[in-house]
Design a protein around this motif. Structure first.
Motif, PDB file in Angstrom:
ATOM      1  N   THR A 129     -20.563   0.572-132.757  1.00 26.10           N
ATOM      2  CA  THR A 129     -21.918  -0.312-132.724  1.00 26.10           C
ATOM      3  C   THR A 129     -22.914   0.526-131.855  1.00 26.10           C
ATOM      4  O   THR A 129     -23.983   0.713-132.248  1.00 26.10           O
ATOM      5  N   GLU A 130     -22.310   1.143-130.928  1.00 23.64           N
ATOM      6  CA  GLU A 130     -23.265   2.020-129.879  1.00 23.64           C
ATOM      7  C   GLU A 130     -23.868   2.896-130.942  1.00 23.64           C
ATOM      8  O   GLU A 130     -25.129   3.284-130.665  1.00 23.64           O
ATOM      9  N   LEU A 131     -23.221   3.910-131.668  1.00 27.89           N
ATOM     10  CA  LEU A 131     -23.712   5.080-132.357  1.00 27.89           C
ATOM     11  C   LEU A 131     -24.747   4.183-133.286  1.00 27.89           C
ATOM     12  O   LEU A 131     -26.091   4.673-133.417  1.00 27.89           O
ATOM     13  N   LEU A 132     -24.255   3.300-133.955  1.00 26.39           N
ATOM     14  CA  LEU A 132     -25.353   2.662-134.809  1.00 26.39           C
ATOM     15  C   LEU A 132     -26.632   1.891-134.099  1.00 26.39           C
ATOM     16  O   LEU A 132     -27.678   1.923-134.694  1.00 26.39           O
ATOM     17  N   ASP A 133     -26.626   1.462-132.887  1.00 21.67           N
ATOM     18  CA  ASP A 133     -27.607   1.016-132.053  1.00 21.67           C
ATOM     19  C   ASP A 133     -28.410   2.218-131.538  1.00 21.67           C
ATOM     20  O   ASP A 133     -29.791   1.748-131.503  1.00 21.67           O
ATOM     21  N   ARG A 134     -28.016   3.189-131.699  1.00 28.87           N
ATOM     22  CA  ARG A 134     -28.825   4.539-131.154  1.00 28.87           C
ATOM     23  C   ARG A 134     -29.753   5.041-132.515  1.00 28.87           C
ATOM     24  O   ARG A 134     -30.617   5.650-132.213  1.00 28.87           O
ATOM     25  N   ALA A 135     -29.499   4.367-133.720  1.00 29.82           N
ATOM     26  CA  ALA A 135     -30.219   5.000-134.980  1.00 29.82           C
ATOM     27  C   ALA A 135     -31.656   4.630-134.756  1.00 29.82           C
ATOM     28  O   ALA A 135     -32.038   3.685-134.339  1.00 29.82           O
ATOM     29  N   GLU A 136     -32.539   5.289-135.351  1.00 32.28           N
ATOM     30  CA  GLU A 136     -33.825   5.288-135.280  1.00 32.28           C
ATOM     31  C   GLU A 136     -34.312   4.848-137.084  1.00 32.28           C
ATOM     32  O   GLU A 136     -33.656   5.413-137.952  1.00 32.28           O
TER      33      GLU A 136
END
Length: 154
Positions: free
Chosen positions: A61-68
């Motif tokens: 989830t953290e990786l996906l939350d950092r997506a732009e």
């Protein structure tokens, strides 16, 4: 430039059971390859990869939350953060696959958008990544790590 007729989506493993039926409803053939880190879809010569793990690191989830959110062929969609992209690409290097030439233009193009300290920290146990980062320093693509990267006196 090598053209690819596929698209990669980073998906949390626990979301695959919801995503794959939606793709199938749209006429996309779902293929479960022997690898346990992705599911493939295909339709009309186009390929879709649902990737659960990037170079051995799970999609979180953290990786996906950092997506732009960026425009990709006129469609706005979340795109993996450049720092996460570099970490994943460097983590994938091995003695059997280590093509710096393909990653060098990517690193040059993204250099101001990447947190190079985080890249160094998360790949410090990988010798191929260290070699690539050293090359970037020597080519003046990135700043040398403070206290490191200096050449010994001859």
């Amino acid at each position: 430039m090598r053209l690819q007729h596929d698209v990669d989506f980073a998906v949390r493993r626990e979301d695959a059971d919801q995503v794959t039926p939606l793709l199938a409803e749209q006429g996309i053939e779902i293929v479960e390859p022997p690898e346990d880190w992705l599911i493939k879809g295909r339709r009309s010569g186009e390929h879709i990869d649902l990737i659960f793990s990037l170079a051995g690191r799970p999609v979180t989830t953290e990786l996906l939350d950092r997506a732009e959110t960026l425009p990709v062929d006129s469609v706005h969609m979340p795109v993996i953060h450049p720092t996460d992209l570099m970490i994943g690409r460097l983590a994938a290097f091995s003695e059997h696959h280590c093509d710096f030439g393909r990653l060098l233009p990517v690193a040059r193009g993204l250099r101001e958008r990447v947190d190079w300290d985080r890249v160094r920290e998360e790949t410090e146990d990988r010798p191929m990544a260290a070699a690539f980062l050293y090359l970037l320093e020597r080519l003046d693509v990135i700043e040398p790590r403070p206290g490191g990267g200096e050449e010994p006196d001859a």
